[in-house]
Design an enzyme around this catalytic site. Sequence first.
Site, mmCIF file in Angstrom:
data_model
loop_
_atom_site.group_PDB
_atom_site.id
_atom_site.type_symbol
_atom_site.label_atom_id
_atom_site.label_comp_id
_atom_site.label_asym_id
_atom_site.label_seq_id
_atom_site.Cartn_x
_atom_site.Cartn_y
_atom_site.Cartn_z
ATOM 1 N N HIS A 64 0.861 -1.196 0.000
ATOM 2 C CA HIS A 64 0.000 0.000 0.000
ATOM 3 C C HIS A 64 0.891 1.238 0.000
ATOM 4 O O HIS A 64 1.904 1.271 0.695
ATOM 5 C CB HIS A 64 -0.884 -0.012 1.248
ATOM 6 C CG HIS A 64 -1.958 1.028 1.238
ATOM 7 N ND1 HIS A 64 -1.711 2.348 1.566
ATOM 8 C CD2 HIS A 64 -3.274 0.951 0.925
ATOM 9 C CE1 HIS A 64 -2.849 3.029 1.459
ATOM 10 N NE2 HIS A 64 -3.809 2.206 1.076
ATOM 11 N N CYS B 146 -3.913 2.855 -4.518
ATOM 12 C CA CYS B 146 -4.807 3.617 -3.624
ATOM 13 C C CYS B 146 -4.848 5.060 -4.104
ATOM 14 O O CYS B 146 -3.891 5.816 -3.929
ATOM 15 C CB CYS B 146 -4.363 3.515 -2.170
ATOM 16 S SG CYS B 146 -5.467 4.442 -1.057
ATOM 17 N N HIS C 208 -7.812 0.446 -4.023
ATOM 18 C CA HIS C 208 -8.623 1.267 -3.113
ATOM 19 C C HIS C 208 -9.007 2.503 -3.905
ATOM 20 O O HIS C 208 -8.118 3.215 -4.391
ATOM 21 C CB HIS C 208 -7.804 1.754 -1.925
ATOM 22 C CG HIS C 208 -7.364 0.674 -0.991
ATOM 23 N ND1 HIS C 208 -6.539 0.914 0.089
ATOM 24 C CD2 HIS C 208 -7.658 -0.651 -0.952
ATOM 25 C CE1 HIS C 208 -6.331 -0.210 0.741
ATOM 26 N NE2 HIS C 208 -6.986 -1.179 0.135
ATOM 27 N N ASP D 287 -12.580 3.319 -0.180
ATOM 28 C CA ASP D 287 -11.677 3.479 0.955
ATOM 29 C C ASP D 287 -12.386 4.391 1.948
ATOM 30 O O ASP D 287 -13.614 4.397 2.009
ATOM 31 C CB ASP D 287 -10.318 3.993 0.453
ATOM 32 C CG ASP D 287 -9.146 3.539 1.323
ATOM 33 O OD1 ASP D 287 -9.378 3.131 2.466
ATOM 34 O OD2 ASP D 287 -8.003 3.608 0.865
ATOM 35 N N HIS D 288 -11.636 5.157 2.694
ATOM 36 C CA HIS D 288 -12.264 5.974 3.747
ATOM 37 C C HIS D 288 -13.486 6.735 3.236
ATOM 38 O O HIS D 288 -13.480 7.245 2.119
ATOM 39 C CB HIS D 288 -11.264 7.005 4.273
ATOM 40 C CG HIS D 288 -9.960 6.406 4.646
ATOM 41 N ND1 HIS D 288 -8.805 7.124 4.712
ATOM 42 C CD2 HIS D 288 -9.634 5.132 4.974
ATOM 43 C CE1 HIS D 288 -7.809 6.325 5.064
ATOM 44 N NE2 HIS D 288 -8.277 5.117 5.226
ATOM 45 N N TYR E 276 -14.375 4.603 8.463
ATOM 46 C CA TYR E 276 -14.808 3.251 8.124
ATOM 47 C C TYR E 276 -16.257 2.950 8.521
ATOM 48 O O TYR E 276 -16.573 1.878 9.022
ATOM 49 C CB TYR E 276 -13.855 2.211 8.704
ATOM 50 C CG TYR E 276 -12.558 2.140 7.913
ATOM 51 C CD1 TYR E 276 -12.490 1.410 6.730
ATOM 52 C CD2 TYR E 276 -11.430 2.845 8.310
ATOM 53 C CE1 TYR E 276 -11.323 1.365 5.975
ATOM 54 C CE2 TYR E 276 -10.249 2.809 7.562
ATOM 55 C CZ TYR E 276 -10.205 2.066 6.397
ATOM 56 O OH TYR E 276 -9.052 2.031 5.646
HETATM 57 C C1 DNO Z 1 -5.522 4.162 3.553
HETATM 58 C C2 DNO Z 1 -6.003 2.890 4.078
HETATM 59 C C3 DNO Z 1 -4.943 2.278 5.018
HETATM 60 C C4 DNO Z 1 -4.361 1.011 4.485
HETATM 61 C C5 DNO Z 1 -3.176 0.459 5.192
HETATM 62 C C6 DNO Z 1 -2.570 -0.724 4.454
HETATM 63 O O1 DNO Z 1 -5.641 4.559 2.441
HETATM 64 O O2 DNO Z 1 -6.374 2.108 3.015
HETATM 65 O O3 DNO Z 1 -5.524 2.023 6.250
HETATM 66 O O4 DNO Z 1 -5.310 0.054 4.607
HETATM 67 O O5 DNO Z 1 -2.215 1.425 5.280
HETATM 68 O O6 DNO Z 1 -1.623 -1.390 5.200
HETATM 69 MN MN MN Z 2 -5.934 2.888 0.873
#
Ligand code: DNO
Ligand code: MN
Length: 354
Positions: A206, A244, A271, A316-317, A330
């Site tokens: 990531h 991501c 993501h 993602d978030h 989340y």
């Molecule tokens: C941020 C999220 C993070 C991610 C971790 C992977 O964009 O996706 O929490 O999951 O850093 O290890």
């Molecule tokens: Mn991410």
Amino acid sequence: MNMTFRWYGRGNDTVKLEDVKQIPNVKGIVWALHHLPAGEVWTKEAIQDEVDYIHSFGFHTDVVESVNVHEDIKLGLPTRDQYIENYKQSIRNLGEVGVKVICYNFMPVFDWTRTDLFHPLEDGSTALYFDKEKVMNLDPQELVNEVRASSDLTLPGWEPERLARLSELFEQYKEVDEAKLWDNLAYFLQAILPVAEEAGIQMAIHPDDPPYSIFGLPRIITGAESYEKLIKISDSVANGFTFCSGSMGADPQNDMVAIAEKYAYRAPFAHIRNVKIMENGSFFETSHFTSDGSIDIKNIVRTLNDQNYEGYVRPDHGRHIWGEQCRPGYGLYDRALGIMYLNGLWDAYENLKK
Ligand code: DNO
Ligand code: MN
């Protein structure tokens, strides 16, 4: 595109799998044994128990996020070899239940970092916020105290045990610059990739979040150049990326559509989320809708669709909307909206091909 949803486990998440089940097109749960500290072996029993529970809702468990890397491995301490052995055993055990992708990161000390977990947005919701100036001027301990006072829920990498050792960790990282961190990552990958290959698993690193150095700590997975370096370390199929858009895209110099075009083939996991970047480099997280932020979400999806992307995708978030009390970033509601936006884009592009 194989749509998934990240979930923190029974008793550790406000979201219920019964509810995730009602979001259209979600095929799998992105999971982890969140109660285990980095460095411990994930036993077959503990894995089986979690996987059985998730399967009972009809979801697949192909993607794990994350098997965290022990700090001694990132620091390159002599004790790393034992932790690497443990990591290999976890990979083997995960391979046995059919896991296909392990997402991990190589960020020193902190995982993603924000200065405000509940930053009010104009629409009445709240979202994660990164105030660049504040981070550049505050001592990490001060920031941690401030952010923790705003929520009982810890951010990943902000576990109390780790925070208790904060000054010690910072002392240790004085010896580790970017070049050293790359060496330590290469050492780790060379040891684990053959095991991952044998287990039928792709490792998916990531990006760092934000994708630049903070608090003087080195950060190395920051853009296209990092991907080139990773490929040079090993071009094994097991040496994959997690794309991501929100993490890497928080640096406006990273053109995430171009990065998707060039590297999606090496990213078994994506993501997709949006952030709004301000002129001074600070950013906050928005809805997934393209026009709400600075990331070209619709063209990222178009690029993946053009490539007939078969990897795992998750929102993602998200923002905190409709009064939902949840882990920062989340919740159920905004991520469900994010999924429906991604589903809509995907279907539309798919249709255009006909
Ligand atoms: C941020 C999220 C993070 C991610 C971790 C992977 O964009 O996706 O929490 O999951 O850093 O290890
Ligand atoms: Mn991410």
